[in-house]
Design a protein around this motif. Structure first.
Motif, PDB file in Angstrom:
ATOM      1  N   GLU A 120       0.824  -1.214   0.000  1.00 38.01           N
ATOM      2  CA  GLU A 120       0.000   0.000   0.000  1.00 38.01           C
ATOM      3  C   GLU A 120       0.857   1.263   0.000  1.00 38.01           C
ATOM      4  OE1 GLU A 120      -2.814   2.120   3.283  1.00 38.01           O
ATOM      5  OE2 GLU A 120      -3.234   0.005   2.864  1.00 38.01           O
ATOM      6  N   THR A 121       1.898   1.282   0.822  1.00 38.31           N
ATOM      7  CA  THR A 121       2.702   2.498   0.975  1.00 38.31           C
ATOM      8  C   THR A 121       3.920   2.533   0.052  1.00 38.31           C
ATOM      9  OG1 THR A 121       4.110   1.559   2.711  1.00 38.31           O
ATOM     10  CG2 THR A 121       2.060   2.655   3.415  1.00 38.31           C
ATOM     11  N   GLY A 122       4.386   1.358  -0.383  1.00 38.66           N
ATOM     12  CA  GLY A 122       5.594   1.307  -1.199  1.00 38.66           C
ATOM     13  C   GLY A 122       6.868   1.557  -0.399  1.00 38.66           C
ATOM     14  N   ALA A 123       6.739   1.582   0.925  1.00 40.25           N
ATOM     15  CA  ALA A 123       7.888   1.852   1.789  1.00 40.25           C
ATOM     16  C   ALA A 123       8.229   0.605   2.603  1.00 40.25           C
ATOM     17  CB  ALA A 123       7.575   3.008   2.732  1.00 40.25           C
ATOM     18  N   PRO A 124       9.512   0.424   2.924  1.00 36.34           N
ATOM     19  CA  PRO A 124       9.889  -0.719   3.768  1.00 36.34           C
ATOM     20  C   PRO A 124       9.293  -0.576   5.168  1.00 36.34           C
ATOM     21  CG  PRO A 124      11.849   0.486   2.996  1.00 36.34           C
ATOM     22  CD  PRO A 124      10.649   1.228   2.525  1.00 36.34           C
ATOM     23  N   VAL A 125       9.031  -1.706   5.795  1.00 37.66           N
ATOM     24  CA  VAL A 125       8.507  -1.709   7.164  1.00 37.66           C
ATOM     25  C   VAL A 125       9.418  -2.589   8.018  1.00 37.66           C
ATOM     26  CG1 VAL A 125       6.590  -2.418   8.652  1.00 37.66           C
ATOM     27  CG2 VAL A 125       6.123  -1.337   6.444  1.00 37.66           C
ATOM     28  N   SER A 126       9.862  -2.025   9.155  1.00 33.36           N
ATOM     29  CA  SER A 126      10.690  -2.758  10.114  1.00 33.36           C
ATOM     30  C   SER A 126       9.805  -3.289  11.229  1.00 33.36           C
ATOM     31  CB  SER A 126      11.752  -1.841  10.720  1.00 33.36           C
ATOM     32  OG  SER A 126      12.629  -1.381   9.721  1.00 33.36           O
ATOM     33  N   LEU A 127      10.031  -4.533  11.609  1.00 35.60           N
ATOM     34  CA  LEU A 127       9.289  -5.149  12.701  1.00 35.60           C
ATOM     35  C   LEU A 127      10.135  -5.121  13.967  1.00 35.60           C
ATOM     36  CD1 LEU A 127       7.853  -8.185  10.700  1.00 35.60           C
ATOM     37  CD2 LEU A 127       6.722  -6.019  11.236  1.00 35.60           C
ATOM     38  N   LYS A 128       9.518  -5.429  15.086  1.00 36.00           N
ATOM     39  CA  LYS A 128      10.242  -5.433  16.358  1.00 36.00           C
ATOM     40  C   LYS A 128      11.244  -6.593  16.378  1.00 36.00           C
ATOM     41  CE  LYS A 128       6.953  -8.304  18.710  1.00 36.00           C
ATOM     42  NZ  LYS A 128       6.622  -8.915  19.881  1.00 36.00           N
ATOM     43  N   PRO A 129      12.225  -6.548  17.262  1.00 33.86           N
ATOM     44  CA  PRO A 129      13.202  -7.642  17.358  1.00 33.86           C
ATOM     45  C   PRO A 129      12.519  -8.987  17.625  1.00 33.86           C
ATOM     46  CG  PRO A 129      13.987  -5.753  18.572  1.00 33.86           C
ATOM     47  CD  PRO A 129      12.558  -5.441  18.169  1.00 33.86           C
ATOM     48  N   MET A 130      13.100 -10.033  17.026  1.00 33.44           N
ATOM     49  CA  MET A 130      12.529 -11.378  17.126  1.00 33.44           C
ATOM     50  C   MET A 130      13.638 -12.403  17.284  1.00 33.44           C
ATOM     51  SD  MET A 130       9.836 -11.354  14.001  1.00 33.44           S
ATOM     52  CE  MET A 130       8.541 -10.144  13.880  1.00 33.44           C
ATOM     53  N   SER A 131      13.246 -13.567  17.762  1.00 26.74           N
ATOM     54  CA  SER A 131      14.169 -14.704  17.860  1.00 26.74           C
ATOM     55  C   SER A 131      14.423 -15.259  16.456  1.00 26.74           C
ATOM     56  CB  SER A 131      13.558 -15.793  18.743  1.00 26.74           C
ATOM     57  OG  SER A 131      12.482 -16.421  18.064  1.00 26.74           O
ATOM     58  N   PRO A 132      15.459 -16.055  16.285  1.00 28.08           N
ATOM     59  CA  PRO A 132      15.702 -16.661  14.968  1.00 28.08           C
ATOM     60  C   PRO A 132      14.500 -17.450  14.442  1.00 28.08           C
ATOM     61  CG  PRO A 132      17.628 -16.948  16.355  1.00 28.08           C
ATOM     62  CD  PRO A 132      16.544 -16.366  17.230  1.00 28.08           C
ATOM     63  N   PHE A 133      13.843 -18.218  15.308  1.00 30.56           N
ATOM     64  CA  PHE A 133      12.640 -18.959  14.903  1.00 30.56           C
ATOM     65  C   PHE A 133      11.578 -18.009  14.361  1.00 30.56           C
ATOM     66  CE2 PHE A 133       8.297 -19.857  16.439  1.00 30.56           C
ATOM     67  CZ  PHE A 133       7.972 -20.922  15.616  1.00 30.56           C
ATOM     68  N   GLU A 134      11.326 -16.922  15.079  1.00 29.14           N
ATOM     69  CA  GLU A 134      10.293 -15.974  14.673  1.00 29.14           C
ATOM     70  C   GLU A 134      10.655 -15.299  13.352  1.00 29.14           C
ATOM     71  OE1 GLU A 134       8.538 -14.593  19.005  1.00 29.14           O
ATOM     72  OE2 GLU A 134      10.455 -13.745  18.334  1.00 29.14           O
ATOM     73  N   ARG A 135      11.917 -14.911  13.201  1.00 32.37           N
ATOM     74  CA  ARG A 135      12.343 -14.276  11.951  1.00 32.37           C
ATOM     75  C   ARG A 135      12.174 -15.221  10.770  1.00 32.37           C
ATOM     76  NH1 ARG A 135      16.747 -12.764  15.147  1.00 32.37           N
ATOM     77  NH2 ARG A 135      18.134 -14.067  13.890  1.00 32.37           N
ATOM     78  N   LYS A 136      12.515 -16.489  10.963  1.00 32.80           N
ATOM     79  CA  LYS A 136      12.381 -17.468   9.875  1.00 32.80           C
ATOM     80  C   LYS A 136      10.926 -17.597   9.449  1.00 32.80           C
ATOM     81  CE  LYS A 136      13.576 -21.621   7.747  1.00 32.80           C
ATOM     82  NZ  LYS A 136      12.738 -21.511   6.593  1.00 32.80           N
ATOM     83  N   VAL A 137      10.015 -17.646  10.395  1.00 32.93           N
ATOM     84  CA  VAL A 137       8.589 -17.743  10.067  1.00 32.93           C
ATOM     85  C   VAL A 137       8.159 -16.535   9.249  1.00 32.93           C
ATOM     86  CG1 VAL A 137       6.243 -17.744  11.028  1.00 32.93           C
ATOM     87  CG2 VAL A 137       8.013 -19.206  12.041  1.00 32.93           C
ATOM     88  N   VAL A 138       8.574 -15.338   9.676  1.00 34.94           N
ATOM     89  CA  VAL A 138       8.200 -14.112   8.966  1.00 34.94           C
ATOM     90  C   VAL A 138       8.821 -14.097   7.568  1.00 34.94           C
ATOM     91  CG1 VAL A 138       8.405 -11.584   8.945  1.00 34.94           C
ATOM     92  CG2 VAL A 138       7.786 -12.778  11.056  1.00 34.94           C
ATOM     93  N   HIS A 139      10.117 -14.415   7.453  1.00 37.61           N
ATOM     94  CA  HIS A 139      10.767 -14.444   6.134  1.00 37.61           C
ATOM     95  C   HIS A 139      10.034 -15.393   5.185  1.00 37.61           C
ATOM     96  CE1 HIS A 139      14.174 -11.898   7.004  1.00 37.61           C
ATOM     97  NE2 HIS A 139      14.648 -12.690   7.951  1.00 37.61           N
ATOM     98  N   ASP A 140       9.678 -16.577   5.666  1.00 35.71           N
ATOM     99  CA  ASP A 140       8.976 -17.556   4.831  1.00 35.71           C
ATOM    100  C   ASP A 140       7.610 -17.035   4.381  1.00 35.71           C
ATOM    101  OD1 ASP A 140      11.138 -19.261   5.134  1.00 35.71           O
ATOM    102  OD2 ASP A 140      10.118 -20.632   6.523  1.00 35.71           O
ATOM    103  N   ALA A 141       6.876 -16.398   5.291  1.00 31.69           N
ATOM    104  CA  ALA A 141       5.546 -15.875   4.952  1.00 31.69           C
ATOM    105  C   ALA A 141       5.648 -14.716   3.968  1.00 31.69           C
ATOM    106  CB  ALA A 141       4.802 -15.437   6.222  1.00 31.69           C
TER     107      ALA A 141
END
Length: 165
Positions: A120-141
């Motif tokens: 919608e915005t065309g801008a990057p969005v940063s999420l809050k810090p996460m564990s490696p497991f959580e980051r992997k889930v987000v990257h995959d999605a």
């Protein structure tokens, strides 16, 4: 032996290796539950390219911790127990009372919302810090939705940035 039967033999060997990891982990966790005088049933499976062990039962919150910190530590200890027996580094995934499964569903929803916002915005969005497991889930999605993401920062403050295409 054809390439296909060779591949099947390798995948069969890999499956046996993952099942062995699950068995070693389950034995380790059973001993731990006995020492801690906790009731829990163990469920072993192979998910993708890793062994998965789940502990289910009443009142196991102390094995999860406030934000999964105890679960993460217990998973690392279990991986070390597997390494001690096999000499191979394990990517075993441990879950307690469905914590990781529920967290995965929450993170997939967060990733989908973030992808929509980035589109919608065309801008990057940063999420809050996460564990490696959580980051992997987000990257995959994010990848499944057709966008790109990357991890930035240093542990324990590493976070995901979702980028526009």
């Amino acid at each position: 032996m054809t390439e296909e039967t060779a591949a099947e033999a390798v995948s069969g060997d890999r499956l046996k290796q993952l099942e062995q990891e699950g068995d070693i982990a389950a034995d380790y966790l059973e001993e731990l539950l006995d020492i801690a005088d906790l009731d829990g049933d163990l469920d072993m499976d192979v998910e993708g390219d890793r062994a998965a062990v789940s502990i289910v039962g009443a009142d196991l919150a102390q094995l999860v911790g406030q934000h999964g910190e105890v679960l993460d530590a217990l998973q690392e200890l279990t991986r070390l127990a597997v390494y001690r027996e096999t000499g191979e580094r394990s990517r075993l995934m441990l879950d307690v009372s469905g914590f990781r499964a529920n967290r995965r569903a929450t993170l997939v929803a967060l990733a989908e919302e973030t992808v929509a916002k980035v589109r919608e915005t065309g801008a990057p969005v940063s999420l809050k810090p996460m564990s490696p497991f959580e980051r992997k889930v987000v990257h995959d999605a994010v990848a499944a939705a057709g966008l790109v993401s990357e991890s930035e920062g240093t542990e324990p403050r590493r976070y995901v940035v979702v980028l526009p295409s």
